[in-house]
Write an enzyme that holds these catalytic residues in place. Structure first.
Site, PDB file in Angstrom:
ATOM      1  N   CYS A   1     -63.706 -40.237   5.179  1.00 44.30           N
ATOM      2  CA  CYS A   1     -63.840 -40.612   6.593  1.00 44.30           C
ATOM      3  C   CYS A   1     -64.809 -39.699   7.322  1.00 44.30           C
ATOM      4  O   CYS A   1     -65.158 -39.965   8.468  1.00 44.30           O
ATOM      5  CB  CYS A   1     -62.481 -40.584   7.268  1.00 44.30           C
ATOM      6  SG  CYS A   1     -61.346 -41.712   6.487  1.00 44.30           S
TER       7      CYS A   1
ATOM      8  N   HIS B   1     -61.296 -37.935  14.484  1.00 45.50           N
ATOM      9  CA  HIS B   1     -61.130 -39.074  13.578  1.00 45.50           C
ATOM     10  C   HIS B   1     -59.838 -39.837  13.904  1.00 45.50           C
ATOM     11  O   HIS B   1     -58.761 -39.245  14.041  1.00 45.50           O
ATOM     12  CB  HIS B   1     -61.104 -38.590  12.127  1.00 45.50           C
ATOM     13  CG  HIS B   1     -60.788 -39.686  11.167  1.00 45.50           C
ATOM     14  ND1 HIS B   1     -61.393 -40.921  11.231  1.00 45.50           N
ATOM     15  CD2 HIS B   1     -59.911 -39.750  10.132  1.00 45.50           C
ATOM     16  CE1 HIS B   1     -60.903 -41.687  10.275  1.00 45.50           C
ATOM     17  NE2 HIS B   1     -59.998 -41.002   9.602  1.00 45.50           N
TER      18      HIS B   1
ATOM     19  N   ASN C   1     -57.465 -47.214  11.796  1.00 49.21           N
ATOM     20  CA  ASN C   1     -58.298 -46.178  11.183  1.00 49.21           C
ATOM     21  C   ASN C   1     -59.516 -46.863  10.550  1.00 49.21           C
ATOM     22  O   ASN C   1     -59.387 -47.522   9.526  1.00 49.21           O
ATOM     23  CB  ASN C   1     -57.467 -45.441  10.130  1.00 49.21           C
ATOM     24  CG  ASN C   1     -58.248 -44.373   9.398  1.00 49.21           C
ATOM     25  OD1 ASN C   1     -59.465 -44.279   9.523  1.00 49.21           O
ATOM     26  ND2 ASN C   1     -57.530 -43.568   8.633  1.00 49.21           N
TER      27      ASN C   1
HETATM   28  N1  ACO Z   1     -43.315 -50.324   7.842  1.00 45.35           N
HETATM   29  C1  ACO Z   1     -42.047 -49.952   7.730  1.00 45.35           C
HETATM   30  N2  ACO Z   1     -41.655 -48.918   6.963  1.00 45.35           N
HETATM   31  C2  ACO Z   1     -42.600 -48.254   6.289  1.00 45.35           C
HETATM   32  C3  ACO Z   1     -43.952 -48.612   6.358  1.00 45.35           C
HETATM   33  C4  ACO Z   1     -44.304 -49.702   7.163  1.00 45.35           C
HETATM   34  N3  ACO Z   1     -45.581 -50.117   7.319  1.00 45.35           N
HETATM   35  N4  ACO Z   1     -44.661 -47.772   5.581  1.00 45.35           N
HETATM   36  C5  ACO Z   1     -43.789 -46.898   5.040  1.00 45.35           C
HETATM   37  N5  ACO Z   1     -42.540 -47.203   5.470  1.00 45.35           N
HETATM   38  C6  ACO Z   1     -41.282 -46.534   5.144  1.00 45.35           C
HETATM   39  C7  ACO Z   1     -41.340 -45.790   3.829  1.00 45.35           C
HETATM   40  O1  ACO Z   1     -41.080 -46.654   2.760  1.00 45.35           O
HETATM   41  C8  ACO Z   1     -40.234 -44.774   4.031  1.00 45.35           C
HETATM   42  O2  ACO Z   1     -39.011 -45.400   3.775  1.00 45.35           O
HETATM   43  P1  ACO Z   1     -37.833 -44.616   2.989  1.00 45.35           P
HETATM   44  O3  ACO Z   1     -37.500 -43.430   3.872  1.00 45.35           O
HETATM   45  O4  ACO Z   1     -36.768 -45.634   2.897  1.00 45.35           O
HETATM   46  O5  ACO Z   1     -38.439 -44.206   1.678  1.00 45.35           O
HETATM   47  C9  ACO Z   1     -40.291 -44.471   5.521  1.00 45.35           C
HETATM   48  O6  ACO Z   1     -41.030 -45.537   6.120  1.00 45.35           O
HETATM   49  C10 ACO Z   1     -40.918 -43.154   5.841  1.00 45.35           C
HETATM   50  O7  ACO Z   1     -42.132 -43.065   5.131  1.00 45.35           O
HETATM   51  P2  ACO Z   1     -43.082 -41.827   5.327  1.00 45.35           P
HETATM   52  O8  ACO Z   1     -44.285 -41.964   4.447  1.00 45.35           O
HETATM   53  O9  ACO Z   1     -42.296 -40.558   5.220  1.00 45.35           O
HETATM   54  O10 ACO Z   1     -43.494 -42.017   6.857  1.00 45.35           O
HETATM   55  P3  ACO Z   1     -44.262 -41.020   7.790  1.00 45.35           P
HETATM   56  O11 ACO Z   1     -43.486 -40.746   8.994  1.00 45.35           O
HETATM   57  O12 ACO Z   1     -44.817 -39.849   7.015  1.00 45.35           O
HETATM   58  O13 ACO Z   1     -45.499 -41.907   8.254  1.00 45.35           O
HETATM   59  C11 ACO Z   1     -47.806 -42.224   7.764  1.00 45.35           C
HETATM   60  C12 ACO Z   1     -46.386 -42.447   7.296  1.00 45.35           C
HETATM   61  C13 ACO Z   1     -48.025 -43.015   9.044  1.00 45.35           C
HETATM   62  C14 ACO Z   1     -48.745 -42.736   6.675  1.00 45.35           C
HETATM   63  C15 ACO Z   1     -48.047 -40.718   7.991  1.00 45.35           C
HETATM   64  O14 ACO Z   1     -47.614 -39.972   6.875  1.00 45.35           O
HETATM   65  C16 ACO Z   1     -49.461 -40.402   8.272  1.00 45.35           C
HETATM   66  O15 ACO Z   1     -50.023 -40.782   9.277  1.00 45.35           O
HETATM   67  N6  ACO Z   1     -50.136 -39.647   7.389  1.00 45.35           N
HETATM   68  C17 ACO Z   1     -51.527 -39.355   7.536  1.00 45.35           C
HETATM   69  C18 ACO Z   1     -52.313 -40.529   7.099  1.00 45.35           C
HETATM   70  C19 ACO Z   1     -53.747 -40.391   7.462  1.00 45.35           C
HETATM   71  O16 ACO Z   1     -54.133 -39.641   8.308  1.00 45.35           O
HETATM   72  N7  ACO Z   1     -54.548 -41.154   6.770  1.00 45.35           N
HETATM   73  C20 ACO Z   1     -55.935 -41.132   6.969  1.00 45.35           C
HETATM   74  C21 ACO Z   1     -56.490 -40.046   6.185  1.00 45.35           C
HETATM   75  S1  ACO Z   1     -58.191 -39.901   6.067  1.00 45.35           S
HETATM   76  C22 ACO Z   1     -58.767 -41.352   6.002  1.00 45.35           C
HETATM   77  O17 ACO Z   1     -58.903 -41.831   7.082  1.00 45.35           O
HETATM   78  C23 ACO Z   1     -59.100 -42.043   4.743  1.00 45.35           C
END
Ligand code: ACO
Length: 332
Positions: A118, A259, A289
């Site tokens: 990114c 970003h 994103n």
């Molecule tokens: N809808 C509903 N539930 C979901 C979804 C969804 N779309 N996606 C995941 N879940 C569930 C998971 O299965 C998990 O369930 P479980 O507890 O029963 O196992 C629960 O939600 C929690 O999952 P986590 O991964 O722990 O959720 P978190 O609060 O960490 O949020 C997220 C996930 C939004 C991806 C977060 O970790 C994040 O933003 N990380 C950074 C991602 C990022 O910045 N990406 C870009 C990077 S660079 C680039 O741009 C390429």
């Protein structure tokens, strides 16, 4: 590195390319097991765009590039180089850049892709800025363009709701009064963490096979939780050091173009920097994103709607697959 020496580098024009299909969180609810509440609460995203069948990475890039040229009052034939930051090229060979050069009719320009996660838009700005400062080039079009919707696993709810397609563009030229000026830029990579975001299958490391198809390894894989931790640990001190290498404090920055990965990441980083989130330019609620395009799209919108005014300091900063990251200081 930080200060750009040599001939001053200006941002002469800005552009944006928006795909024709808009998808709300309600649309996501029909595709995977998710809810509007989960997506908004965990990411801040309400909608995102996807390309239609007759659109491509190159067509989005051309739309953004031509918009930037119109904004600058420049012509395709003025261009010396076209750099496209992307993680979702229409084809890996050839890259998007040469197609864009042809489609724009930029008869004197080179064309290339920059693959730096990114942070690709920012990497492009550094290379273009270096080329202008050292007088290799006069007019360089830096584009960030993504059609990630075609590389997402639409069965993986933890990634497919987060990303969107789009393109942003900047025309960099020798600085003249009235232009925004790119004064400092710094790029980093921490390859130890290169597996946090990847498309593992389908290329030389894992050539396409029944196995890679079965395991869906041609799609984006992301360890979201570890990315979240990496950014919160690395980026605030990095940005504090970047500001001090530029001779300013974070509080003196008028606008932060960060970003657009996730609103919770932005909130965490701004809290650590002790900067109010109101100083952030945000478009992830509407676009999701958009990877290498995100900060370029934000700059275009903030310039066009008058938020960025003359005499302000703007930091553009990004992070992404690699893990790459970096920052730039712009004076408007
Ligand atoms: N809808 C509903 N539930 C979901 C979804 C969804 N779309 N996606 C995941 N879940 C569930 C998971 O299965 C998990 O369930 P479980 O507890 O029963 O196992 C629960 O939600 C929690 O999952 P986590 O991964 O722990 O959720 P978190 O609060 O960490 O949020 C997220 C996930 C939004 C991806 C977060 O970790 C994040 O933003 N990380 C950074 C991602 C990022 O910045 N990406 C870009 C990077 S660079 C680039 O741009 C390429």
């Amino acid at each position: 590195m930080a200060a750009i020496n040599g001939r001053p580098v200006g941002i002469r024009g800005v552009g944006i390319g928006i795909p024709s299909v808009m998808r709300t969180n309600a649309d996501m609810e029909k595709i995977v097991d998710t809810t509007n509440e989960w997506i908004v609460e965990r990411s801040g995203i309400c909608s995102r765009y996807a390309v239609a069948d007759d659109e491509s990475n190159a067509s989005l890039a051309v739309a953004a590039g031509l918009h930037a040229l119109r904004d600058a009052g420049a012509e395709p034939d003025d261009l010396d180089m076209i750099m496209v930051g992307t993680n979702s090229p229409d084809t890996v060979v050839p890259g998007v850049g040469p197609r864009v050069q042809y489609l724009m009719g930029a008869s004197k320009a080179g064309g290339m892709d920059i693959q730096a996660g990114c942070t690709g838009g920012l990497y492009g700005m550094a290379m273009a800025g270096g080329g202008i400062a050292s007088e290799i080039w006069n007019n360089v079009l830096v584009i960030g363009s993504e059609v990630v919707s075609r590389l997402l696993d639409w069965k993986d709810r933890s990634t497919c709701v987060l990303f969107g397609d789009g393109a942003g563009a900047l025309l960099l030229s020798p600085w003249q009064p009235g232009m925004m000026r790119l004064t400092d830029i710094d790029l980093r990579a921490d390859g130890e963490f290169c597996d946090l975001i990847s498309i593992p299958g389908g290329l030389a490391a894992e050539p396409a096979s029944e196995l890679t198809l079965r395991d869906r390894r041609h799609f984006v894989k992301m360890n979201g939780r570890e990315v979240f931790k990496f950014v919160n640990r690395k980026i605030p001190p990095y940005l504090e050091n970047f500001c001090s290498s530029c001779g300013i404090t974070g509080q003196e920055v008028d606008w932060w173009i960060f970003h657009q990965a996730n609103i919770r990441i932005l909130e965490g980083v701004f809290r650590r920097l002790n900067v109010p989130i109101e100083r952030a330019i945000i478009n992830l609620d509407r676009f999701g994103n958009t990877s290498a395009a995100s900060i370029l799209m934000c700059l275009q919108e903030a310039r066009a709607d008058g938020r960025i005014k003359s005499g302000q300091k703007i930091i553009m900063t990004s992070f992404g697959a690699g893990m790459t990251y970096g920052a730039a200081l712009i004076e408007s």
